[in-house]
Enzyme design. Structure first.
Site, PDB file in Angstrom:
ATOM      1  N   ASN A   7      -2.852 -39.616  52.223  1.00 23.05           N
ATOM      2  CA  ASN A   7      -3.362 -38.293  51.870  1.00 23.05           C
ATOM      3  C   ASN A   7      -4.486 -38.488  50.848  1.00 23.05           C
ATOM      4  OD1 ASN A   7      -3.824 -35.719  50.949  1.00 23.05           O
ATOM      5  ND2 ASN A   7      -1.695 -35.261  50.453  1.00 23.05           N
ATOM      6  N   LYS A  14      -2.860 -40.676  48.000  1.00 26.20           N
ATOM      7  CA  LYS A  14      -1.395 -40.732  47.934  1.00 26.20           C
ATOM      8  C   LYS A  14      -0.935 -41.444  49.192  1.00 26.20           C
ATOM      9  CE  LYS A  14      -0.317 -36.359  45.748  1.00 26.20           C
ATOM     10  NZ  LYS A  14      -0.165 -34.990  46.189  1.00 26.20           N
ATOM     11  N   ARG A  91      -3.151 -36.954  56.390  1.00 30.24           N
ATOM     12  CA  ARG A  91      -3.151 -35.509  56.170  1.00 30.24           C
ATOM     13  C   ARG A  91      -4.604 -35.054  56.199  1.00 30.24           C
ATOM     14  NH1 ARG A  91      -3.212 -32.086  50.753  1.00 30.24           N
ATOM     15  NH2 ARG A  91      -2.862 -30.065  51.690  1.00 30.24           N
ATOM     16  N   HIS A 180      -1.018 -25.351  54.369  1.00 29.21           N
ATOM     17  CA  HIS A 180       0.386 -25.766  54.153  1.00 29.21           C
ATOM     18  C   HIS A 180       1.196 -25.723  55.451  1.00 29.21           C
ATOM     19  CE1 HIS A 180       0.093 -24.100  49.755  1.00 29.21           C
ATOM     20  NE2 HIS A 180      -0.176 -25.399  49.751  1.00 29.21           N
ATOM     21  N   HIS A 208       6.226 -21.187  50.439  1.00 32.95           N
ATOM     22  CA  HIS A 208       5.821 -22.463  49.856  1.00 32.95           C
ATOM     23  C   HIS A 208       5.182 -22.138  48.506  1.00 32.95           C
ATOM     24  CE1 HIS A 208       3.997 -26.647  50.136  1.00 32.95           C
ATOM     25  NE2 HIS A 208       3.302 -26.094  49.169  1.00 32.95           N
ATOM     26  N   LEU A 209       5.948 -22.318  47.435  1.00 34.24           N
ATOM     27  CA  LEU A 209       5.484 -21.888  46.115  1.00 34.24           C
ATOM     28  C   LEU A 209       5.293 -23.098  45.218  1.00 34.24           C
ATOM     29  CD1 LEU A 209       8.008 -18.897  45.647  1.00 34.24           C
ATOM     30  CD2 LEU A 209       5.806 -18.896  46.838  1.00 34.24           C
ATOM     31  N   GLY A 210       4.041 -23.438  44.957  1.00 34.51           N
ATOM     32  CA  GLY A 210       3.731 -24.576  44.084  1.00 34.51           C
ATOM     33  C   GLY A 210       2.532 -24.205  43.249  1.00 34.51           C
ATOM     34  N   ARG A 241      -5.565 -19.931  41.170  1.00 40.55           N
ATOM     35  CA  ARG A 241      -6.304 -19.119  42.154  1.00 40.55           C
ATOM     36  C   ARG A 241      -5.819 -17.672  42.115  1.00 40.55           C
ATOM     37  NH1 ARG A 241      -4.826 -23.020  46.828  1.00 40.55           N
ATOM     38  NH2 ARG A 241      -5.711 -24.932  45.994  1.00 40.55           N
ATOM     39  N   ASP A 283       0.684 -24.334  34.793  1.00 40.64           N
ATOM     40  CA  ASP A 283       1.979 -24.938  35.132  1.00 40.64           C
ATOM     41  C   ASP A 283       3.098 -23.947  34.819  1.00 40.64           C
ATOM     42  OD1 ASP A 283       4.475 -26.480  34.874  1.00 40.64           O
ATOM     43  OD2 ASP A 283       3.152 -28.185  35.234  1.00 40.64           O
ATOM     44  N   GLY A 331       7.097 -27.218  44.709  1.00 43.78           N
ATOM     45  CA  GLY A 331       7.455 -27.428  43.303  1.00 43.78           C
ATOM     46  C   GLY A 331       8.200 -26.279  42.646  1.00 43.78           C
ATOM     47  N   GLU A 334      11.342 -24.917  44.944  1.00 53.20           N
ATOM     48  CA  GLU A 334      12.508 -25.811  44.961  1.00 53.20           C
ATOM     49  C   GLU A 334      13.191 -25.882  43.605  1.00 53.20           C
ATOM     50  OE1 GLU A 334      11.134 -29.667  46.386  1.00 53.20           O
ATOM     51  OE2 GLU A 334      10.091 -28.668  48.026  1.00 53.20           O
ATOM     52  N   GLU A 384       6.206 -33.172  53.602  1.00 58.76           N
ATOM     53  CA  GLU A 384       5.036 -33.216  54.489  1.00 58.76           C
ATOM     54  C   GLU A 384       4.773 -34.640  54.991  1.00 58.76           C
ATOM     55  OE1 GLU A 384       3.538 -30.866  51.239  1.00 58.76           O
ATOM     56  OE2 GLU A 384       2.104 -29.933  52.602  1.00 58.76           O
TER      57      GLU A 384
HETATM   58  P1  ADP Z   1       0.942 -28.665  44.489  1.00 61.99           P
HETATM   59  O1  ADP Z   1       1.433 -29.626  45.549  1.00 61.99           O
HETATM   60  O2  ADP Z   1       0.356 -27.396  45.051  1.00 61.99           O
HETATM   61  O3  ADP Z   1       0.108 -29.284  43.418  1.00 61.99           O
HETATM   62  P2  ADP Z   1       3.736 -28.519  43.737  1.00 61.99           P
HETATM   63  O4  ADP Z   1       4.376 -28.085  44.986  1.00 61.99           O
HETATM   64  O5  ADP Z   1       3.927 -29.928  43.289  1.00 61.99           O
HETATM   65  O6  ADP Z   1       2.202 -28.141  43.711  1.00 61.99           O
HETATM   66  O7  ADP Z   1       4.242 -27.541  42.569  1.00 61.99           O
HETATM   67  C1  ADP Z   1       3.812 -27.646  41.259  1.00 61.99           C
HETATM   68  C2  ADP Z   1       4.317 -26.459  40.465  1.00 61.99           C
HETATM   69  O8  ADP Z   1       5.752 -26.447  40.493  1.00 61.99           O
HETATM   70  C3  ADP Z   1       3.901 -26.543  38.996  1.00 61.99           C
HETATM   71  O9  ADP Z   1       3.285 -25.341  38.579  1.00 61.99           O
HETATM   72  C4  ADP Z   1       5.206 -26.714  38.276  1.00 61.99           C
HETATM   73  O10 ADP Z   1       5.208 -25.999  37.080  1.00 61.99           O
HETATM   74  C5  ADP Z   1       6.223 -26.092  39.208  1.00 61.99           C
HETATM   75  N1  ADP Z   1       7.540 -26.662  38.893  1.00 61.99           N
HETATM   76  C6  ADP Z   1       7.978 -27.906  39.111  1.00 61.99           C
HETATM   77  N2  ADP Z   1       9.231 -28.055  38.607  1.00 61.99           N
HETATM   78  C7  ADP Z   1       9.562 -26.874  38.027  1.00 61.99           C
HETATM   79  C8  ADP Z   1      10.701 -26.379  37.315  1.00 61.99           C
HETATM   80  N3  ADP Z   1      11.753 -27.137  37.092  1.00 61.99           N
HETATM   81  N4  ADP Z   1      10.667 -25.101  36.896  1.00 61.99           N
HETATM   82  C9  ADP Z   1       9.605 -24.323  37.106  1.00 61.99           C
HETATM   83  N5  ADP Z   1       8.505 -24.731  37.755  1.00 61.99           N
HETATM   84  C10 ADP Z   1       8.474 -25.974  38.213  1.00 61.99           C
END
Ligand code: ADP
Length: 400
Positions: A7, A14, A91, A180, A208-210, A241, A283, A331, A334, A384
């Protein structure tokens, strides 16, 4: 059969080496700061100590070469020679309308990827560099492209078109593509398996929340709608964003703040989202901490994030005529117990009840809805890389 999953970002690579006989990860790692001072490879062989290799990594080819050296090293390597790598899976962020599935990379595919650069100027060029680097270092090893956009190609026209003059679609391909896709596909398949149901019998909403976030409405295993659009900027509120906003805000702010097109793009992609609202961080861990300490704007950012997800869930229930299961992944999805609770509190009208005890988990595949909840809720860690490795195996297995 061993598959190398790659990736490539603009300054990073990665990777994972996966043994497809049992789908175990033999080694994984990250090359960072390609072309910059302090470039470094962090290599993690399974069951051995992590290795940090500082080197002058001026381009992706040198990065890939170092990855191969690390994988075959006498001490921290996991394979005897490069010949053990049967195929490489990449990817690729944008496949436009040409690719509704993963494909073997050929000169024609490379041409199509080049054509998609205009739509994904930040992502496709490094993806292409990764393919070229692997062709150079591992000539003759088949390579497969797995697209973020492919799973969403089943969206009907009424869902993927924007109501602007039709010529914009015909001339420039302006439409919703969604991203995604690999993750939405994986978790929807996983949840069907865990529920002991056929995908064809389920209406699924995957969240899908990251850092980047998107949501998809999936019916009979097919994506019907998704929140990211022509670019990954649309839809949910994200780390940096804005997600969907009134497009007329753009010319308004450009005039008021004397911003160029590039500057407004940067403003919406890098300075907005929960970072822009909270003023604290992008974050979610930092924002949750600040909110707990009484920071009102941090709390507001979390409320806005949850509210937007809930609104999308409601609209996707309408889009696919109900819902059987809601899935949280990535992230935040989960790991954030409080965010999942915040989103689900307010969805009870759908027949959705979260169980606070079951919800008390991080990074584990599990049902979190209460007994008797009509609509099920699950946490499913996304993977992924595994999808890329599986698709690569399927495509290259057919070559033999
Ligand atoms: P991306 O792949 O889009 O960079 P990820 O799927 O790795 O993102 O998600 C990153 C986000 O998940 C970060 O904003 C991080 O704060 C959040 N995150 C990870 N672990 C935790 C946790 N234990 N509690 C709250 N948020 C978390």
């Amino acid at each position: 059969m061993k598959v190398l999953v790659v990736n490539c970002g603009s300054s990073s690579i990665k990777y994972q080496l996966v043994n497809m006989n049992d789908e175990s990860v033999l080694a994984k790692g990250l090359v960072e700061r390609i072309g910059l001072d302090g470039s470094v490879l962090t290599h993690q062989p399974e069951g051995k100590d992590k290795v940090i290799i500082n080197a002058d990594i001026s381009d992706h080819s040198i990065g890939i070469k170092l990855v191969i050296e690390a994988l075959t090293d006498a001490k921290h390597g996991v394979i005897a020679s490069m010949k053990e790598i049967a195929a490489v899976g990449h990817r690729i962020v944008h496949g436009g309308e040409k690719f509704a599935d993963s494909v073997l990379i050929t000169p024609d595919v490379m041409k199509a990827l080049e054509e998609c650069i205009e739509m994904a100027p930040l992502h496709n060029p490094p993806n292409i560099m990764g393919v070229n680097a692997c062709s150079k270092i591992m000539p003759g090893v088949p390579q497969v492209a797995v697209f973020d956009t492919a799973f969403h190609q089943t969206m009907p026209k009424e869902a993927f078109l924007y109501a602007i003059p039709y010529e914009a679609y015909e001339k420039y391909g302006v439409r919703r593509y969604g991203f995604h896709g690999t993750s939405h596909k994986f978790v929807s398949q996983q949840v069907a398996e865990l529920m002991g149901k056929k995908l064809a019998d389920l209406r699924i909403i995957t969240c899908h929340l990251g850092n980047g976030s998107s949501i998809a409405a999936i019916k009979n295993g097919k994506c019907i709608d998704t929140s990211m659009g022509f670019t990954p900027l649309d839809g949910l509120v994200m780390g940096t964003r804005s997600g969907g906003i009134d497009p007329a805000i753009l010319p308004f702010l450009m005039k008021k703040e004397k911003m160029t097109a590039e500057q407004i793009d940067n403003y919406l992609n890098k300075k907005s989202g929960v970072l822009g609202i909270s003023g604290v961080s992008s974050d979610f861990r930092d924002i949750e901490e600040a909110a707990n300490a009484g920071n009102e704007r941090a709390a507001l950012a979390l409320d806005m994030f949850a509210y937007r997800v809930r609104k999308y869930v409601g609209s996707y229930v309408a889009a696919i005529g109900g819902v059987d299961v809601i899935v949280f992944t990535a992230g935040l999805g989960e790991n954030s117990i409080t965010m999942r609770e915040k989103i689900c509190n307010g969805l009870e009208y759908l027949g959705t009840r979260i169980d606070p005890v079951k919800n008390n988990i991080r990074g584990k595949a599990q049902e979190i809805s209460a007994d008797g909840s009509e609509v099920k809720i699950f946490v499913i860690p996304t993977n992924e890389e595994l999808v890329i490795a599986r698709d690569t195996k399927t495509i290259c297995g057919n070559l033999a």
